[in-house]
Design an enzyme around this catalytic site. Structure first.
Site, PDB file in Angstrom:
ATOM      1  N   HIS A  41       0.637  -1.184  -0.341  1.00  0.00           N
ATOM      2  CA  HIS A  41       0.003  -0.149  -0.241  1.00  0.00           C
ATOM      3  C   HIS A  41       0.971   1.556   0.239  1.00  0.00           C
ATOM      4  O   HIS A  41       0.462   1.938  -1.079  1.00  0.00           O
ATOM      5  CB  HIS A  41      -0.918  -0.176   1.281  1.00  0.00           C
ATOM      6  CG  HIS A  41      -2.224  -1.064   1.494  1.00  0.00           C
ATOM      7  ND1 HIS A  41      -1.778  -1.475   2.297  1.00  0.00           N
ATOM      8  CD2 HIS A  41      -2.879  -1.686   0.340  1.00  0.00           C
ATOM      9  CE1 HIS A  41      -2.956  -3.033   2.483  1.00  0.00           C
ATOM     10  NE2 HIS A  41      -3.419  -2.895   0.862  1.00  0.00           N
ATOM     11  N   ASP A 155      -3.451  -7.008  -8.085  1.00  0.00           N
ATOM     12  CA  ASP A 155      -4.350  -7.207  -8.201  1.00  0.00           C
ATOM     13  C   ASP A 155      -4.662  -7.532  -9.984  1.00  0.00           C
ATOM     14  O   ASP A 155      -5.064  -6.158  -9.906  1.00  0.00           O
ATOM     15  CB  ASP A 155      -6.082  -6.566  -7.687  1.00  0.00           C
ATOM     16  CG  ASP A 155      -5.313  -7.282  -6.037  1.00  0.00           C
ATOM     17  OD1 ASP A 155      -6.055  -7.976  -5.234  1.00  0.00           O
ATOM     18  OD2 ASP A 155      -4.892  -6.115  -4.938  1.00  0.00           O
TER      19      ASP A 155
END
Ligand code: AMP
Length: 283
Positions: A41, A155
């Site tokens: 992140h 992802d």
């Protein structure tokens, strides 16, 4: 010392905060997350800071993308350490709406996407998933009106789905993909890695090793079917049950029989114990 980010939890607070950020026409980058923040992140946050003057990070565990059988209620929530990490990274604003703020009573809209969202990868095993993702990301984009939005290649199908949706709906946001951040042993960082038992954690890097070696063999001219069969064996031997292991066109996600002359991506989803891991590498 770094300045604490502003924190908004309601739409009026978000609007006020964005107005102050946008003074003098500053550009804004959004990093959507579900919290439980790790270095993956934070790499998106660093990229956001390079691309835009102001950075907004959303933290919202989105119930719409979990099936009733999945881990919505047990998903890791680490608010205090998330805020500390975002303060150290000099983020400007944290958007942390309650579920009722995002989905008020009577909420009745869903964004349905096709193309990459129906490629037969994650959508085959989590049929509810992309409808939940596109609905919440569509809302985040209209709420925050960012110039840029950062998404992880971790992802990979989600990145393609969101980029397609932003273009199709003229959302006027540049969706930017960012490389997967890995642990030292190669395991892709994920908030769900905390579910792994010590034994599973030791076995888990086999997934990336098999992917990396297969990609190398395919680039070297190895037959796609034979290389995939070998990788599937290694992954199973490490204790995983495969959901899928496939080579796809890196842009359209269409199936590929050969990787020659086109951008290709090797994608995997596999379960070990109670944990489902996904990963992908360029071929
Ligand atoms: P999540 O909180 O898991 O929904 O992820 C939020 C964003 O971080 C998504 O765009 C993910 O693709 C990205 N992300 C998650 N893990 C990683 C990683 N290991 N490396 C890079 N980006 C990641």
């Amino acid at each position: 010392m770094s300045r604490s980010p502003m924190i908004a939890r309601t739409m009026p607070a978000l609007r006020r905060a964005l107005e102050s950020l946008r003074a003098r026409k500053a550009t804004v980058a959004l990093v959507p997350t579900m919290g439980a923040l790790h270095d993956g992140h934070l790499s998106l946050v660093r990229l956001a800071k390079r691309r835009a003057a102001k950075v907004v990070v959303s933290i919202f565990v989105n119930p719409a993308q979990f099936a009733p059988t999945e881990d919505f209620s047990s998903y890791p929530r680490t608010w205090k350490s998330d805020v500390a990490k975002l303060a150290a990274a000099e983020v400007d604003l944290i958007w942390n709406p309650a579920v009722k703020t995002m989905y008020p009573d009577g909420f009745a809209t869903r964004i349905l996407t096709e193309g990459p969202a129906t490629a037969g990868l994650e959508d085959r095993f989590r049929p509810h998933f992309f409808g939940g993702v596109t609905t919440v990301v569509g809302k985040l984009f209209t709420q925050c009106r960012p110039n840029f939005a950062m998404f992880g290649e971790k992802d990979f199908q989600q990145l393609r789905v969101v980029a397609r949706m932003a273009r199709d709906l003229d959302l006027d946001v540049k969706v930017v993909g960012s490389p997967t951040v890995r642990e030292r042993d190669g395991l892709a960082m994920s908030s769900r890695n905390v579910y792994l038992s010590p034994q599973e954690r030791r076995a888990a890097p086999a997934l990336y090793r098999a992917m990396r070696d297969s990609a190398r063999r395919m680039r070297g001219g190895g037959d796609v079917g034979a290389v995939l069969a070998g990788a599937a064996e290694l992954i199973a031997a490490a204790g995983f049950t495969l959901d899928y292991l496939e080579v796809r066109h890196a842009e359209t996600l269409a199936p590929l029989a050969s990787v020659k002359g086109q951008p290709a991506r090797l994608l995997v989803a596999a379960r070990i114990g109670k944990t489902r891991l996904i990963d992908n590498v360029a071929v």
